[in-house]
Scaffold this active site. Structure first.
Site, PDB file in Angstrom:
ATOM      1  N   THR A   4       0.797  -1.043  -0.116  1.00 15.34           N
ATOM      2  CA  THR A   4       0.049   0.071   0.033  1.00 15.34           C
ATOM      3  C   THR A   4       0.852   1.236   0.153  1.00 15.34           C
ATOM      4  OG1 THR A   4      -1.482   1.146   1.417  1.00 15.34           O
ATOM      5  CG2 THR A   4      -0.179  -0.111   2.417  1.00 15.34           C
ATOM      6  N   ASP A   5       0.294   2.295  -0.551  1.00 16.06           N
ATOM      7  CA  ASP A   5       0.870   3.724  -0.437  1.00 16.06           C
ATOM      8  C   ASP A   5       1.025   4.001   0.971  1.00 16.06           C
ATOM      9  OD1 ASP A   5      -1.763   4.215  -0.346  1.00 16.06           O
ATOM     10  OD2 ASP A   5      -1.782   5.840  -1.779  1.00 16.06           O
ATOM     11  N   GLU A   6       0.354   3.660   1.875  1.00 14.45           N
ATOM     12  CA  GLU A   6       0.257   4.206   3.158  1.00 14.45           C
ATOM     13  C   GLU A   6       1.440   4.012   3.957  1.00 14.45           C
ATOM     14  OE1 GLU A   6      -3.103   3.302   5.647  1.00 14.45           O
ATOM     15  OE2 GLU A   6      -4.355   3.448   4.016  1.00 14.45           O
ATOM     16  N   TYR A  54      -2.204  -0.590  10.867  1.00 15.35           N
ATOM     17  CA  TYR A  54      -2.350  -1.203   9.745  1.00 15.35           C
ATOM     18  C   TYR A  54      -1.009  -0.824   9.092  1.00 15.35           C
ATOM     19  CZ  TYR A  54      -3.571  -1.726   4.931  1.00 15.35           C
ATOM     20  OH  TYR A  54      -3.206  -1.987   3.465  1.00 15.35           O
ATOM     21  N   LYS A 108       1.917  -3.189   7.378  1.00 10.77           N
ATOM     22  CA  LYS A 108       2.310  -3.386   5.734  1.00 10.77           C
ATOM     23  C   LYS A 108       3.967  -2.921   5.656  1.00 10.77           C
ATOM     24  CE  LYS A 108      -0.070  -4.594   3.088  1.00 10.77           C
ATOM     25  NZ  LYS A 108       0.035  -5.959   2.373  1.00 10.77           N
TER      26      LYS A 108
HETATM   27  P1  NAD Z   1      -9.643  -7.538   2.178  1.00 11.58           P
HETATM   28  O1  NAD Z   1      -9.574  -7.093   3.801  1.00 11.58           O
HETATM   29  O2  NAD Z   1     -11.002  -7.141   1.411  1.00 11.58           O
HETATM   30  O3  NAD Z   1      -9.196  -8.923   2.100  1.00 11.58           O
HETATM   31  C1  NAD Z   1      -8.218  -9.476   2.740  1.00 11.58           C
HETATM   32  C2  NAD Z   1      -8.344 -11.120   2.543  1.00 11.58           C
HETATM   33  O4  NAD Z   1      -7.012 -11.761   3.294  1.00 11.58           O
HETATM   34  C3  NAD Z   1      -9.605 -11.524   3.007  1.00 11.58           C
HETATM   35  O5  NAD Z   1     -10.214 -12.729   2.281  1.00 11.58           O
HETATM   36  C4  NAD Z   1      -9.188 -12.470   4.380  1.00 11.58           C
HETATM   37  O6  NAD Z   1      -9.986 -13.438   4.642  1.00 11.58           O
HETATM   38  C5  NAD Z   1      -7.687 -12.993   4.061  1.00 11.58           C
HETATM   39  N1  NAD Z   1      -7.210 -13.176   5.192  1.00 11.58           N
HETATM   40  C6  NAD Z   1      -6.729 -12.241   6.351  1.00 11.58           C
HETATM   41  N2  NAD Z   1      -6.056 -12.882   7.224  1.00 11.58           N
HETATM   42  C7  NAD Z   1      -5.698 -14.128   6.432  1.00 11.58           C
HETATM   43  C8  NAD Z   1      -4.736 -15.151   7.127  1.00 11.58           C
HETATM   44  N3  NAD Z   1      -4.136 -15.038   8.394  1.00 11.58           N
HETATM   45  N4  NAD Z   1      -4.564 -16.157   6.380  1.00 11.58           N
HETATM   46  C9  NAD Z   1      -5.441 -16.213   5.224  1.00 11.58           C
HETATM   47  N5  NAD Z   1      -5.855 -15.215   4.509  1.00 11.58           N
HETATM   48  C10 NAD Z   1      -6.310 -14.012   5.467  1.00 11.58           C
HETATM   49  O7  NAD Z   1      -8.304  -6.861   1.938  1.00 11.58           O
HETATM   50  P2  NAD Z   1      -8.055  -5.899   0.466  1.00 11.58           P
HETATM   51  O8  NAD Z   1      -8.933  -4.579   0.398  1.00 11.58           O
HETATM   52  O9  NAD Z   1      -8.438  -6.870  -0.751  1.00 11.58           O
HETATM   53  O10 NAD Z   1      -6.472  -5.950   0.256  1.00 11.58           O
HETATM   54  C11 NAD Z   1      -5.711  -6.861  -0.247  1.00 11.58           C
HETATM   55  C12 NAD Z   1      -4.438  -6.241  -0.211  1.00 11.58           C
HETATM   56  O11 NAD Z   1      -4.335  -5.153  -0.812  1.00 11.58           O
HETATM   57  C13 NAD Z   1      -3.600  -6.049   1.235  1.00 11.58           C
HETATM   58  O12 NAD Z   1      -2.372  -6.641   1.296  1.00 11.58           O
HETATM   59  C14 NAD Z   1      -3.762  -4.676   1.373  1.00 11.58           C
HETATM   60  O13 NAD Z   1      -2.913  -4.358   2.180  1.00 11.58           O
HETATM   61  C15 NAD Z   1      -3.498  -4.363  -0.163  1.00 11.58           C
HETATM   62  N6  NAD Z   1      -4.085  -2.942  -0.496  1.00 11.58           N
HETATM   63  C16 NAD Z   1      -4.966  -2.731  -0.447  1.00 11.58           C
HETATM   64  C17 NAD Z   1      -5.829  -1.499  -0.750  1.00 11.58           C
HETATM   65  C18 NAD Z   1      -7.235  -0.990  -0.994  1.00 11.58           C
HETATM   66  O14 NAD Z   1      -7.431   0.173  -1.246  1.00 11.58           O
HETATM   67  N7  NAD Z   1      -8.005  -1.998  -0.476  1.00 11.58           N
HETATM   68  C19 NAD Z   1      -4.842  -0.553  -1.715  1.00 11.58           C
HETATM   69  C20 NAD Z   1      -3.238  -0.853  -1.462  1.00 11.58           C
HETATM   70  C21 NAD Z   1      -2.925  -2.062  -1.154  1.00 11.58           C
HETATM   71  O1  DAU Z   2      -4.268   3.934   0.316  1.00 15.05           O
HETATM   72  C1  DAU Z   2      -4.384   2.512   0.066  1.00 15.05           C
HETATM   73  C2  DAU Z   2      -5.189   1.965   1.509  1.00 15.05           C
HETATM   74  O2  DAU Z   2      -6.591   2.500   1.238  1.00 15.05           O
HETATM   75  C3  DAU Z   2      -5.097   0.640   1.795  1.00 15.05           C
HETATM   76  O3  DAU Z   2      -3.913   0.172   2.172  1.00 15.05           O
HETATM   77  C4  DAU Z   2      -6.311   0.202   2.843  1.00 15.05           C
HETATM   78  O4  DAU Z   2      -6.035  -1.372   2.840  1.00 15.05           O
HETATM   79  C5  DAU Z   2      -7.580   0.519   2.306  1.00 15.05           C
HETATM   80  O5  DAU Z   2      -8.405   0.104   3.525  1.00 15.05           O
HETATM   81  C6  DAU Z   2      -7.748   2.099   2.423  1.00 15.05           C
HETATM   82  O6  DAU Z   2      -7.185   2.896   3.447  1.00 15.05           O
HETATM   83  P1  DAU Z   2      -8.017   4.076   3.914  1.00 15.05           P
HETATM   84  O7  DAU Z   2      -7.931   4.173   5.327  1.00 15.05           O
HETATM   85  O8  DAU Z   2      -7.686   5.239   3.199  1.00 15.05           O
HETATM   86  O9  DAU Z   2      -9.580   3.685   3.595  1.00 15.05           O
HETATM   87  P2  DAU Z   2     -10.768   3.739   4.123  1.00 15.05           P
HETATM   88  O10 DAU Z   2     -11.960   3.343   2.974  1.00 15.05           O
HETATM   89  O11 DAU Z   2     -11.165   3.327   5.463  1.00 15.05           O
HETATM   90  O12 DAU Z   2     -11.025   5.477   4.200  1.00 15.05           O
HETATM   91  C7  DAU Z   2     -10.806   6.138   2.908  1.00 15.05           C
HETATM   92  C8  DAU Z   2     -11.041   7.717   3.387  1.00 15.05           C
HETATM   93  O13 DAU Z   2     -12.426   7.977   3.892  1.00 15.05           O
HETATM   94  C9  DAU Z   2     -10.235   8.028   4.787  1.00 15.05           C
HETATM   95  O14 DAU Z   2      -9.726   9.398   4.693  1.00 15.05           O
HETATM   96  C10 DAU Z   2     -11.063   7.902   5.859  1.00 15.05           C
HETATM   97  C11 DAU Z   2     -12.231   8.334   5.365  1.00 15.05           C
HETATM   98  N1  DAU Z   2     -13.630   7.789   5.998  1.00 15.05           N
HETATM   99  C12 DAU Z   2     -13.728   6.304   5.959  1.00 15.05           C
HETATM  100  C13 DAU Z   2     -14.819   5.860   6.229  1.00 15.05           C
HETATM  101  C14 DAU Z   2     -15.111   4.287   6.615  1.00 15.05           C
HETATM  102  C15 DAU Z   2     -14.862   8.505   6.020  1.00 15.05           C
HETATM  103  O15 DAU Z   2     -14.879   9.847   5.971  1.00 15.05           O
HETATM  104  N2  DAU Z   2     -15.902   8.085   6.622  1.00 15.05           N
HETATM  105  C16 DAU Z   2     -16.073   6.572   6.831  1.00 15.05           C
HETATM  106  O16 DAU Z   2     -17.244   6.279   6.984  1.00 15.05           O
END
Ligand code: NAD
Ligand code: DAU
Length: 334
Positions: free
Chosen positions: A120-122, A147, A151
């Protein structure tokens, strides 16, 4: 190519599996997923019969060793992924994101299997709203939350295993994804499903925080570009020039759903809330020829709204429990 997809029943992983089946018939997919609250076989509906699904934990060294030994490639999505949850209880994040990645790295080291690590960019921390800078592959790590720090730790383990043990790995750090099958705890699906339910969207703090949105399919196409053409040992940033502040996202979403654009609530802010993320994906575009296919964030958002309208069976079972959890810690700020 036998490909092990960890976290393949989660949001991005399940979309990766569907994209792979649709575009790469030569790839044999095995999903390894613990099916936590964030993972579900229903996200793999339509793929049954074409893939193997193993319900198991990435920290289970014996299971991981066997599955990695049977694979040519591991694409590692599995993680605890939600910042708010990491503030309430950090331990599962340390366990899965750090110990789980370590367990996979040891197995790919033993068996000489190609590894792609999804991150992630975080890990880079945040930027000021008026800072012209964007994250690049050279930006120092400075994570803010449990989180993002786990990562970051997992990325550093991959880098150490690359240098010390010569594993064949690449890393990608992507910005905020949106699209089908994202859990309703996350910002965009939470607000879409609130509006469907006649509830008001909930904006943290002043709502001026900026996220750099990318459609999940564009992320996953970039992952394949890195697996196909990326240089072993290297990191690639993935982003689609999609910077939008949260307030604008909520306005757009309300308009697209036929509601008054100001019909939302401000709620308690997230502690330590990162202000802005922004990705410079020049390297991915120039060296690997990737570019996003989604024409604009607004069009992608409209398509995502349609998906949630058409797939209530998928999200309805998780909605009430998710909102109850939020209600315990968040209140409306006048
Ligand atoms: P998600 O939470 O939707 O899915 C995570 C999956 O991992 C789930 O299916 C869960 O059951 C599985 N999991 C969790 N713990 C586990 C374990 N111990 N063993 C096996 N499986 C396990 O997450 P996502 O949003 O799909 O993110 C996927 C990946 O992408 C993560 O590594 C996250 O850091 C990265 N990422 C997410 C975003 C985003 O915006 N969602 C952006 C950049 C990177
Ligand atoms: O940047 C990549 C990341 O993006 C991933 O690594 C994470 O897995 C993914 O969850 C996401 O993180 P954020 O914390 O940015 O996403 P989230 O959807 O939780 O929130 C997006 C923005 O919206 C953040 O500024 C918080 C805000 N927010 C979130 C929720 C759930 C609200 O304002 N209201 C809400 O109800």
């Amino acid at each position: 190519m036998r490909t092990l997809v960890t976290g393949g029943a989660g949001f991005i992983g399940s979309n990766f599996v569907h994209l792979t089946l649709a575009t790469r018939p030569e790839v044999e997919v095995t999903v390894l997923d613990a099916m936590t609250y964030a993972g579900s076989e229903t996200s793999l509906a339509g793929a049954e019969g074409q893939i193997d699904i193993v319900r198991g934990d990435i920290t289970d060294a014996e299971l991981v060793d066997r599955l990695v030994a049977e694979s040519d490639l591991v694409v590692h999505f599995a993680a605890e992924s939600h910042n708010d949850n990491s503030l309430a209880d950090p331990w599962p994040f340390v366990h899965t994101n750090v110990v789980g990645t370590y367990t996979l790295l040891e197995a790919v080291r033993r068996h000489g299997v190609r590894f792609h690590h999804i991150s992630t960019d975080e890990v880079y921390g945040d930027l000021e709203l008026d800072d012209p800078a964007r994250f690049t592959e050279a930006t120092p790590y400075n994570p803010s939350s449990p989180y993002s720090s786990t990562k970051g730790a997992s990325d550093l383990l991959v880098r150490a295993w690359l240098r010390s043990f010569g594993i064949a790995a690449t890393i990608s750090n992507c910005s905020n994804n949106y699209g089908p099958r994202q859990h309703v705890e996350k910002f965009i699906p939470r607000q879409i499903t609130n509006v469907i339910d006649g509830a008001r969207p909930k904006l943290y703090g002043d709502g001026l925080n900026v996220r750099d949105w990318i459609h999940v399919d564009d992320h996953n196409r970039a992952v394949w570009a890195i697996i196909d053409k990326g240089e072993i040992g290297e990191t690639y940033l993935i982003g689609a020039d999609g910077e939008v502040d949260n307030k604008t996202v909520v306005h757009d979403l309300l308009e697209l759903m036929g509601r008054d654009a100001d019909d939302y609530d401000h709620v308690t802010d997230r502690p330590g809330h990162d202000r802005r993320y922004a990705i410079d994906s020049t390297r991915l575009r120039t060296e690997l020829g990737w570019q996003p296919e989604y024409p604009s964030f607004r069009e992608g958002l409209a398509a995502t709204i349609e998906w949630y309208r058409d797939n209530e069976d998928w999200w309805r079972p998780m909605k009430d429990a998710t909102e109850a959890k939020y209600a315990a810690v968040q209140s409306v700020v006048p």
